[in-house]
Design an enzyme around this catalytic site. Structure first.
Site, PDB file in Angstrom:
ATOM      1  N   ASN A  51       0.789  -1.242   0.000  1.00 13.75           N
ATOM      2  CA  ASN A  51       0.000   0.000   0.000  1.00 13.75           C
ATOM      3  C   ASN A  51       0.819   1.289   0.000  1.00 13.75           C
ATOM      4  O   ASN A  51       0.319   2.321  -0.425  1.00 13.75           O
ATOM      5  CB  ASN A  51      -1.036  -0.021   1.123  1.00 13.75           C
ATOM      6  CG  ASN A  51      -0.412  -0.160   2.487  1.00 13.75           C
ATOM      7  OD1 ASN A  51       0.513  -0.944   2.663  1.00 13.75           O
ATOM      8  ND2 ASN A  51      -0.876   0.595   3.435  1.00 13.75           N
ATOM      9  N   GLU A 109       4.901  -4.213  12.054  1.00 15.60           N
ATOM     10  CA  GLU A 109       3.988  -3.089  11.785  1.00 15.60           C
ATOM     11  C   GLU A 109       2.780  -3.690  11.074  1.00 15.60           C
ATOM     12  O   GLU A 109       2.848  -3.991   9.876  1.00 15.60           O
ATOM     13  CB  GLU A 109       4.672  -2.057  10.872  1.00 15.60           C
ATOM     14  CG  GLU A 109       5.890  -1.400  11.488  1.00 15.60           C
ATOM     15  CD  GLU A 109       5.526  -0.402  12.579  1.00 15.60           C
ATOM     16  OE1 GLU A 109       4.392   0.104  12.597  1.00 15.60           O
ATOM     17  OE2 GLU A 109       6.388  -0.147  13.431  1.00 15.60           O
ATOM     18  N   CYS A 125      -2.992   1.453   6.702  1.00 18.09           N
ATOM     19  CA  CYS A 125      -3.039   0.858   8.044  1.00 18.09           C
ATOM     20  C   CYS A 125      -3.644   1.809   9.063  1.00 18.09           C
ATOM     21  O   CYS A 125      -4.186   1.378  10.072  1.00 18.09           O
ATOM     22  CB  CYS A 125      -1.650   0.428   8.475  1.00 18.09           C
ATOM     23  SG  CYS A 125      -0.451   1.760   8.396  1.00 18.09           S
TER      24      CYS A 125
HETATM   25  P1  NAP Z   1       0.493  -9.115   3.489  1.00 19.54           P
HETATM   26  O1  NAP Z   1      -0.360  -9.936   2.633  1.00 19.54           O
HETATM   27  O2  NAP Z   1       0.645  -9.488   4.923  1.00 19.54           O
HETATM   28  O3  NAP Z   1       1.924  -9.061   2.774  1.00 19.54           O
HETATM   29  C1  NAP Z   1       2.953  -8.242   3.233  1.00 19.54           C
HETATM   30  C2  NAP Z   1       4.275  -8.802   2.776  1.00 19.54           C
HETATM   31  O4  NAP Z   1       4.513 -10.049   3.419  1.00 19.54           O
HETATM   32  C3  NAP Z   1       4.362  -9.083   1.280  1.00 19.54           C
HETATM   33  O5  NAP Z   1       5.661  -8.781   0.832  1.00 19.54           O
HETATM   34  C4  NAP Z   1       4.115 -10.590   1.226  1.00 19.54           C
HETATM   35  O6  NAP Z   1       4.660 -11.206   0.081  1.00 19.54           O
HETATM   36  C5  NAP Z   1       4.848 -11.027   2.456  1.00 19.54           C
HETATM   37  N1  NAP Z   1       4.446 -12.310   3.006  1.00 19.54           N
HETATM   38  C6  NAP Z   1       3.203 -12.814   3.099  1.00 19.54           C
HETATM   39  N2  NAP Z   1       3.245 -14.002   3.741  1.00 19.54           N
HETATM   40  C7  NAP Z   1       4.539 -14.230   4.058  1.00 19.54           C
HETATM   41  C8  NAP Z   1       5.227 -15.291   4.724  1.00 19.54           C
HETATM   42  N3  NAP Z   1       4.584 -16.337   5.219  1.00 19.54           N
HETATM   43  N4  NAP Z   1       6.566 -15.208   4.861  1.00 19.54           N
HETATM   44  C9  NAP Z   1       7.225 -14.144   4.412  1.00 19.54           C
HETATM   45  N5  NAP Z   1       6.635 -13.124   3.742  1.00 19.54           N
HETATM   46  C10 NAP Z   1       5.305 -13.166   3.593  1.00 19.54           C
HETATM   47  O7  NAP Z   1       0.008  -7.588   3.494  1.00 19.54           O
HETATM   48  P2  NAP Z   1      -0.415  -6.664   2.272  1.00 19.54           P
HETATM   49  O8  NAP Z   1      -1.735  -7.121   1.771  1.00 19.54           O
HETATM   50  O9  NAP Z   1       0.690  -6.467   1.318  1.00 19.54           O
HETATM   51  O10 NAP Z   1      -0.581  -5.280   3.064  1.00 19.54           O
HETATM   52  C11 NAP Z   1      -1.709  -4.962   3.771  1.00 19.54           C
HETATM   53  C12 NAP Z   1      -1.532  -5.114   5.266  1.00 19.54           C
HETATM   54  O11 NAP Z   1      -0.400  -4.381   5.717  1.00 19.54           O
HETATM   55  C13 NAP Z   1      -2.711  -4.526   6.022  1.00 19.54           C
HETATM   56  O12 NAP Z   1      -3.072  -5.370   7.070  1.00 19.54           O
HETATM   57  C14 NAP Z   1      -2.169  -3.215   6.533  1.00 19.54           C
HETATM   58  O13 NAP Z   1      -2.849  -2.683   7.649  1.00 19.54           O
HETATM   59  C15 NAP Z   1      -0.763  -3.582   6.839  1.00 19.54           C
HETATM   60  N6  NAP Z   1       0.092  -2.391   6.919  1.00 19.54           N
HETATM   61  C16 NAP Z   1       0.597  -1.999   8.125  1.00 19.54           C
HETATM   62  C17 NAP Z   1       1.358  -0.837   8.211  1.00 19.54           C
HETATM   63  C18 NAP Z   1       1.959  -0.367   9.501  1.00 19.54           C
HETATM   64  O14 NAP Z   1       2.923   0.393   9.433  1.00 19.54           O
HETATM   65  N7  NAP Z   1       1.444  -0.754  10.644  1.00 19.54           N
HETATM   66  C19 NAP Z   1       1.600  -0.090   7.056  1.00 19.54           C
HETATM   67  C20 NAP Z   1       1.054  -0.524   5.850  1.00 19.54           C
HETATM   68  C21 NAP Z   1       0.308  -1.690   5.797  1.00 19.54           C
HETATM   69  P3  NAP Z   1       3.736 -11.474  -1.219  1.00 19.54           P
HETATM   70  O15 NAP Z   1       3.328 -10.130  -1.696  1.00 19.54           O
HETATM   71  O16 NAP Z   1       4.641 -12.193  -2.123  1.00 19.54           O
HETATM   72  O17 NAP Z   1       2.587 -12.296  -0.748  1.00 19.54           O
END
Ligand code: NAP
Length: 477
Positions: A156, A252, A286
């Site tokens: 995002n 995060e 987020c």
């Molecule tokens: P996501 O599906 O959890 O993926 C995030 C990253 O993790 C991607 O690079 C993904 O790779 C990787 N990943 C997923 N499963 C993994 C595993 N088992 N081992 C290692 N890497 C893995 O999240 P998203 O859909 O990209 O982002 C949305 C989420 O991020 C929301 O929940 C949002 O609130 C949160 N977020 C939090 C913050 C904060 O600072 N608190 C900021 C922004 C977003 P792939 O893409 O290859 O699956």
């Protein structure tokens, strides 16, 4: 928009490399392929880790002034190419061009602060003579880099959230391997290019593009990697924590941020900021506003103004300066949001506006009377959907706002200082904005959540703290 697909290379161990197997990168707006990136293998990730072992030594031995100069040069490189960076963010992701420019500006800021913070990594002298028998000892502690950091980032904010890991890691003398989100790898590759051009020694940074479920485990479980700095969803975060073993963890994660609006607030201001906070980046934020608790005496007025403002939000072509909101990151995500809204409506929620899907687009949506047993009442929506609740008083609002497994940031609109302080004290969150929505951040502030929203803090100085360890030095005289 037609694009010549060039086939981007990934930045592995100081070299730009391609692989036969590639991953297409789509523009979610029309599902056109804008580029491809290599689908890295487990062996590629192992190679990045081996290189980072060398890189970690080089980074730790780099004088602070060199680290500072390299980070500043990378920031300059981005500043000179703002349009390229902004167009890349808004094509591979779901941000509008205006939102993308803002991210580029913040990324430059993140890097400039990182450069500044490099000179402020400090220790303290220790009064060893506080302990009888230690009168003839003097010493201090200083902070040293932990070594290799594995950074896993979401889609995002595909540039600035990567910079929030790379900037502090380099500032504090670490090597870092980035595994960007598979759907948005291009911005992070541009960031790698900025650092390569700025003269960052080989092996200090790798950006390895590939599927998290194929190459993630290698990075997460490898004993040479001393910290996993993860930004993403709760589910992936929990899986990583289970697997990581003996290493530092920065998490995060997501949220379903609450905003409280009391009867003494400036309602016009509250509506304006809460609408922007709810629909920024199509709600894929987020910090995005998901739940708004409005004091019942002003609920009708707030609701009417909120719905009116939501209806005026311009959804459409991301590349147009006039557009307020673009599509979700994929059609699959838009379908997920649609299902969650429909589930709520079936259980009794009332749709005030929105609720329509067209491919990856989902209209800005406002719901009231959402029963507690709906998924979206408690979980993160991560889409352009906001829930309005009428509450009798502040205490009820705080209690309901806290009754979820998340706690990243919150907002409260009130002109009553006593009530503002009560909310500050009682809300279970990592940050609270008074007279603003939850969706406010500057890059130097401590940023992170409680409960399911995470562990540790980012915000350069705070990330540097996590990426370094104190070493005690004691001289016996
Ligand atoms: P996501 O599906 O959890 O993926 C995030 C990253 O993790 C991607 O690079 C993904 O790779 C990787 N990943 C997923 N499963 C993994 C595993 N088992 N081992 C290692 N890497 C893995 O999240 P998203 O859909 O990209 O982002 C949305 C989420 O991020 C929301 O929940 C949002 O609130 C949160 N977020 C939090 C913050 C904060 O600072 N608190 C900021 C922004 C977003 P792939 O893409 O290859 O699956």
């Amino acid at each position: 928009m037609t694009t010549q697909v060039s086939g981007r290379k990934m930045y592995l161990a100081g070299k730009w490399v391609s692989r036969d197997r590639t991953i297409p990168v789509y523009d979610p707006q029309d599902h056109s392929i804008i580029d491809t990136v290599p689908a890295a293998t487990k062996e590629d990730m192992l190679q990045a880790i081996e290189a980072a072992k060398i890189g970690a030594k080089a980074a730790a031995n780099m004088p602070v002034h060199e680290r500072m100069a390299i980070i500043q040069k990378a920031a300059d490189y981005i500043e000179e190419r703002k349009e390229l960076f902004a167009r890349t963010i808004s094509r591979e992701g779901s941000k509008t061009i205006r939102e993308a420019y803002k991210e580029v500006k913040r990324c430059i800021e993140t890097l400039r602060i990182s450069s500044e913070e490099a000179r402020r990594i400090q220790g303290e002298t220790i009064s060893f003579d506080q302990m009888p028998g230690s009168e003839n000892r003097v010493g201090y502690y200083y902070r040293f880099p932990i070594g290799i950091i594995g950074a896993i980032t979401p889609f995002n904010d595909p540039l600035n959230l990567v910079a929030h890991k790379v900037g502090p890691a380099i500032a504090s003398g670490n090597a870092i391997i980035v595994k960007p989100a598979t759907v948005t790898p291009l911005s992070s590759l541009l960031l790698a290019e900025a650092f390569a051009r700025a003269g960052l020694p080989s092996n200090v940074l790798s950006v390895v593009t590939g599927y998290g479920n194929e190459i993630g485990d290698v990075l997460v479980t490898h004993p040479a990697v001393r910290m996993i700095s993860f930004t993403g969803g709760l589910e992936a975060g929990e899986e990583i924590i289970r697997k990581a073993g003996m290493k530092k963890i920065g998490m995060e994660l997501g949220s379903n941020s609450p905003v409280i609006v009391l009867e003494d607030a400036d309602l016009r201001e509250a509506v304006e900021s809460a609408v922007s906070g709810a629909f920024w980046a199509a709600g894929q934020n987020c910090l995005g506003v998901q739940r708004i608790y409005v004091q019942e005496s002003v609920m009708d007025e707030f609701q009417q103004a909120f719905v009116e403002r939501t209806r005026s939000y311009r959804v459409g072509d991301k590349q147009s300066e006039l557009t307020d909101m673009g599509p979700l990151i994929t059609e699959k995500e838009a379908i997920r949001v649609e299902h969650l809204v429909n589930e709520a409506i079936e259980k009794g929620a009332v749709l005030l506006t929105g609720g329509e899907r067209n491919g990856a687009f989902y209209s800005p949506t406002v719901l009231i009377n959402v029963p507690d047993d709906c998924t979206i009442a408690k979980e993160e929506i991560f889409g352009p959907v906001v829930l309005l609740y009428s509450v009798p008083d502040l205490d009820t609002a705080i209690q309901e706002a806290n009754d979820v497994n998340y706690g990243l940031q919150a907002g409260i609109f009130t002109n009553n200082i006593e009530k503002a302080f009560r909310a500050i004290k009682q809300m279970d969150v990592g940050g609270i904005m008074v007279n603003d929505s939850s969706d406010y951040r500057i890059d130097s502030m401590p940023f992170g959540g409680v409960k399911g929203s995470g562990l540790g803090r980012e915000g350069i100085k705070f990330a540097i703290q996590e990426m370094t360890e104190p070493k005690v030095v004691c001289f016996k005289l």
